[in-house]
Enzyme design. Sequence first.
Site, short mmCIF file in Angstrom:
data_model
loop_
_atom_site.label_atom_id
_atom_site.label_comp_id
_atom_site.label_asym_id
_atom_site.label_seq_id
_atom_site.Cartn_x
_atom_site.Cartn_y
_atom_site.Cartn_z
N LYS A 39 38.57 40.57 52.99
CA LYS A 39 38.53 41.89 53.10
C LYS A 39 36.81 42.20 53.09
CE LYS A 39 39.09 43.65 48.64
NZ LYS A 39 40.23 43.91 47.67
N ARG A 134 43.72 50.93 37.47
CA ARG A 134 43.65 51.31 38.84
C ARG A 134 44.95 51.52 39.23
NH1 ARG A 134 40.63 47.80 43.61
NH2 ARG A 134 42.60 46.72 43.84
C1 LIG Z 1 40.35 43.12 46.53
C2 LIG Z 1 41.53 42.82 46.01
C3 LIG Z 1 41.86 41.35 45.56
C4 LIG Z 1 40.87 40.25 45.80
O1 LIG Z 1 39.79 40.52 44.77
P1 LIG Z 1 38.75 39.35 44.28
O2 LIG Z 1 37.83 39.81 43.22
O3 LIG Z 1 37.80 39.40 45.42
O4 LIG Z 1 39.29 38.16 44.22
C5 LIG Z 1 42.99 41.07 44.92
N1 LIG Z 1 43.89 42.17 44.91
C6 LIG Z 1 43.86 43.42 45.29
C7 LIG Z 1 44.74 44.46 45.16
C8 LIG Z 1 42.68 43.64 45.91
O5 LIG Z 1 42.37 45.20 46.14
#
Ligand SMILES: *Cc1c(COP(=O)(O)O)cnc(C)c1O
Length: 373
Positions: A39, A134
Amino acid sequence: MSGHPTPRVELYPDRITYNALSVVELAHDHGATVAGVAKVTCAHPAVVDAMVAGGVDLIADSRIDNLRQTRERGIELPLMLLRISERSRAAEIVEFADISLNSSLQTMDVLSQAAVAAGKRHQVILMVDVGDLREGVWPDRAVEVAFGAAQLPGIEVVGLGCNLACFGGVVPSEENMSLLVDVREACRAATGLELPMLSGGNSASLPFLASGHMPAEIDNFRMGESIVLGRNVFDRSPWPGTRQDTVRLVVEVVELERKPSVPIGKRGQNAFGEEPAFEDRGTRLRAIVNLGRQDVVIDGLDPLDPNISILGASSDHMILDVEDAVDAGSLRVGDEIAFYPDYAALLALSTSPYVDKVVIGGPRAYPSAWRVG
Ligand SMILES: *Cc1c(COP(=O)(O)O)cnc(C)c1O
């Protein structure tokens, strides 16, 4: 000069594949699957393909538009939606995501209706908040929500998940990981479902995973930054077995002048409502480059030449002190200057339609100037 326009992000998919292989091996050795998360590059095709080549088991993204684009390109791995599902997008979610992360029974009810209408079965993970504050239901509500979700037609509750180190900066531990395992036991007892998947977290899981203390029951991780940028997200140090030169930003000098280091005249606020302080370092060679705060988080840029420093930026101009640059003597207007972006900088660069995305090397050809949207 390379012949490509500036500003541009250069992506090195072979290096991202190398990182993916390393991260995936660690997870597979634990018996866990990896969802590759691209992303931060808006799911750039070259980055997604690099992750696939590196052996990830699923592709995950927080935006349904990115998953749609990934599916429409023909990626056959299961697709996981990371951001808590939104009701208004239920039809797209069941169409383009095979599995989604959820915490609202009301939303899962809408997903259920959309799945039934489309003649599909949609898989859901129930997110549990184990402390980061979160997403996720509080652990004492998990059984009730899992039970409700288990009754919904067209919905298959495949497991539980949690996310750490995003809002509260809480790190994975024996306690919070065991809590997820215990909550699953309670949900299994209440629903009679197997709930095979325990999705334990993001890149922040890596150090705990590598330490050997991750509970064996945790069998999925969602990995983005550790693969794309090769970083240990605790402190942004290089993660062992990965490369950090996966992405470069290249900009162009549009003005090069010697100027004093302190502005002349009575001062008020700058274009962003700030009143910056200036240190008098005498007359310095300054370069303006063709990028600004509309495109990037300037604090997240690391010049390849450590003798270059970023003085500041407005929307469209970034100002550099190049007095001590390695090639200061030969630097000319039109020359290129390169930086490594951190996560926040890459996120903004990826989203800016003014920044070209250029794929360097790699097994396949991509459009030379991929743009978002
Ligand atoms: C963005 C995201 C990830 C990936 O996070 P990184 O720190 O880039 O590995 C994993 N789980 C959720 C729910 C996310 O929003």
